[in-house]
Design an enzyme around this catalytic site. Structure first.
Site, mmCIF file in Angstrom:
data_model
loop_
_atom_site.group_PDB
_atom_site.id
_atom_site.type_symbol
_atom_site.label_atom_id
_atom_site.label_comp_id
_atom_site.label_asym_id
_atom_site.label_seq_id
_atom_site.Cartn_x
_atom_site.Cartn_y
_atom_site.Cartn_z
ATOM 1 C CE LYS A 104 9.209 94.007 43.714
ATOM 2 N NZ LYS A 104 8.818 95.040 42.713
ATOM 3 C CE LYS A 155 10.760 104.286 43.128
ATOM 4 N NZ LYS A 155 10.164 103.827 44.396
ATOM 5 N N GLY A 194 4.936 99.594 40.671
ATOM 6 C CA GLY A 194 4.459 100.955 40.478
ATOM 7 C C GLY A 194 5.100 101.942 41.436
ATOM 8 C CG ASP A 195 7.184 105.526 43.121
ATOM 9 O OD1 ASP A 195 7.437 104.996 44.217
ATOM 10 O OD2 ASP A 195 7.302 106.765 42.947
ATOM 11 C CB THR A 244 2.401 101.823 50.396
ATOM 12 O OG1 THR A 244 2.820 101.040 49.290
ATOM 13 C CG2 THR A 244 3.497 102.757 50.815
ATOM 14 C CB SER A 297 6.373 94.225 45.785
ATOM 15 O OG SER A 297 5.601 95.185 45.122
HETATM 16 N N1 GLU Z 1 7.331 102.280 44.733
HETATM 17 C C1 GLU Z 1 7.132 101.594 45.978
HETATM 18 C C2 GLU Z 1 8.188 102.005 46.971
HETATM 19 O O1 GLU Z 1 8.625 103.143 46.955
HETATM 20 C C3 GLU Z 1 6.975 100.105 45.792
HETATM 21 C C4 GLU Z 1 8.090 99.407 45.115
HETATM 22 C C5 GLU Z 1 7.813 97.930 44.808
HETATM 23 O O2 GLU Z 1 6.768 97.447 45.156
HETATM 24 O O3 GLU Z 1 8.705 97.327 44.207
HETATM 25 O O4 GLU Z 1 8.611 101.276 47.831
#
Ligand code: GLU
Length: 447
Positions: free
Chosen positions: A90, A126, A165-166, A210, A379
């Site tokens: 994830k 990632k 997303g990121d 977040t 998420s």
């Molecule tokens: N990109 C976000 C993080 O750095 C969310 C990752 C997700 O929701 O899987 O945690």
């Protein structure tokens, strides 16, 4: 430091000398683990750390796409499936020109411990691409997302790997990615991606999660110091999705966010950034994908080009943009200005030197893997809702998010409190995150 830990850090630094961000995060995490690793000599016997620093799988692929003028471009796509011991992989997808293997591996490694801290059953991963969504038309972004998913779809699934997303990947990109996944898979597996729109399985509160989570974490930190956020001024960096949630929740809890930054510079608004101003920022970024300078023009406040807001006086700093955005000198400036806490909305925004400066000054310093775990937590809750084929109310999601962040804080205090009572949140987060992954890996044998 433990000899075993030292050896693994040195090996990583030699073998991956051309991956500086990855080496930085491995050193940061492993150097906190000495006491627990020494207390468990069985870890070394089964090469636990050596296994933990190598991703289970790295997928690197070609992403060819056509722009609106018929020109063909090729980008590099990545998915780093770092550790699947405690659940399906994830973690987010980042689309930014700076993306490379080192950044992907650093983020995947961090994500493993962050996801473990959430208490939810999710492993770490990632992915992303060196594609720059800025300046691209909607159609170009769609074609890129479709090309990206045309390769990625064979490596992911609701029980296999669940991207989100990121930076550079928001609701629009997740929509296009899901459309292509659904078409290729020929089945409605909406648990394969999180951060979806509400109409096809997205969770309430996910866009704000977040930022809300980072503020809930900060609230717990303050509470532990017998203090509150009420009346505190906060320097926030960034003006994307994380910063919006941060600004909204800070205002709701009586604090005053006074700065925001973009790639072009930062704004300082001593009157505070309220709800109306926040709506304007969201419009600025979403509709016009504009620069933060326009905020200063509209509200007549200070704008400093090409700089970060760390020279401005504030009680708390909340870096919410990207990695390595506070260096040693900027950390010293924050300390000299009397900052009492630094809580990271972004992933690894403070350099190792900056972290040393905060800790030596006994500033409350909450690292990203704990403080920004709210995004991936919701998420995880989106995955639960998709499995149930139900959706929860925003109150329910928010209450669960709040409880998760408090729990992460408690765990960090448990593992990070030092003899003089100072909470070393870096140590606390690293040890708490590590222990769960280590236990699962030990139980599952040498794989
Ligand atoms: N990109 C976000 C993080 O750095 C969310 C990752 C997700 O929701 O899987 O945690």
């Amino acid at each position: 430091m433990s000899k075993y830990v030292e050896r693994v850090i040195e090996d990583v630094k030699t073998k991956y000398a051309n991956e500086p961000e990855f080496c930085q995060t491995v050193e940061e995490v492993l150097s906190s683990l000495g006491p627990v690793v020494d207390a468990h000599p069985e870890y070394e016997k089964v090469a636990l750390l050596e296994r933990m620093v190598i991703p289970e799988r790295v997928i690197e692929f070609r992403v060819p796409w056509e722009d609106d003028n018929g020109n063909i471009h090729v980008n590099t796509g990545y998915r780093v499936q770092f550790n699947g011991a405690i659940g399906p992989y994830k973690g987010g997808l980042r689309f930014a020109p700076s993306v490379n293997l080192s950044i992907m591996k650093f983020l995947g490694f961090e994500q493993t411990f962050k996801d473990s801290l959430t208490t939810l059953p999710i492993g770490g991963a990632k992915g992303g691409s060196d594609f720059d969504p800025n300046g691209k038309s909607d159609r170009e972004v769609m074609r890129f997302c479709q090309a990206f998913m045309t390769e990625l779809y064979r490596h992911i699934g609701p029980d296999v790997d669940v991207p989100a997303g990121d930076l550079g990947v928001g609701g629009r990109e997740i929509g296009y990615l899901f459309g292509q996944y659904r078409k290729l898979r020929g089945a409605y597996e909406n648990g394969v991606l999180t951060g979806k729109a509400r109409s096809f399985g997205g969770s309430l509160i996910r866009p704000e999660a977040t930022g809300f989570g980072a503020v809930y974490y900060l609230e717990s930190v303050m509470k532990h110091e017998h203090d509150t956020l009420e009346g505190k001024t906060v320097a926030v960096a960034g003006f994307g999705n994380v910063a919006w949630g941060v600004v909204q929740k800070l205002s709701e809890l009586g604090a005053k966010p006074v700065t925001l930054s973009g790639p072009d510079g930062y704004i300082y608004d001593p009157d505070g950034i309220d709800r109306e101003k926040l709506d304007y920022i969201m419009e600025l970024k979403n509709l016009y994908r504009g620069r933060i300078r326009e905020y200063a023009e509209k509200y007549g406040c200070k704008y400093v080009a090409g700089a970060r807001p760390w020279g401005e006086k504030a009680d708390i700093a909340l870096p919410s943009a990207t990695q390595n955005e506070i260096n040693g000198d900027q950390a010293r400036q924050l300390v000299a200005n009397g900052v009492m806490a630094v809580s990271e909305g972004a992933n690894m925004p403070s350099t190792p030197e900056a972290i040393r400066v905060f800790q030596e000054a006994k500033i409350l310093y909450a690292p990203g893997k704990a403080a920004n775990a709210g995004g991936v937590s919701v998420s995880g809750l989106e995955m639960s809702q998709n499995s149930e084929r139900l959706s929860w109310t925003s109150e329910e999601v928010d209450a669960r998010l709040h409880a998760i962040m408090e729990n992460i804080h408690q765990n960090c205090v448990k593992y990070g409190t030092e003899a003089d009572g100072y909470v070393n949140y870096v140590k606390g987060a690293n040890i708490a995150g590590f222990m769960k992954v280590a236990k699962a890996m030990m139980a599952q044998g040498i794989v």
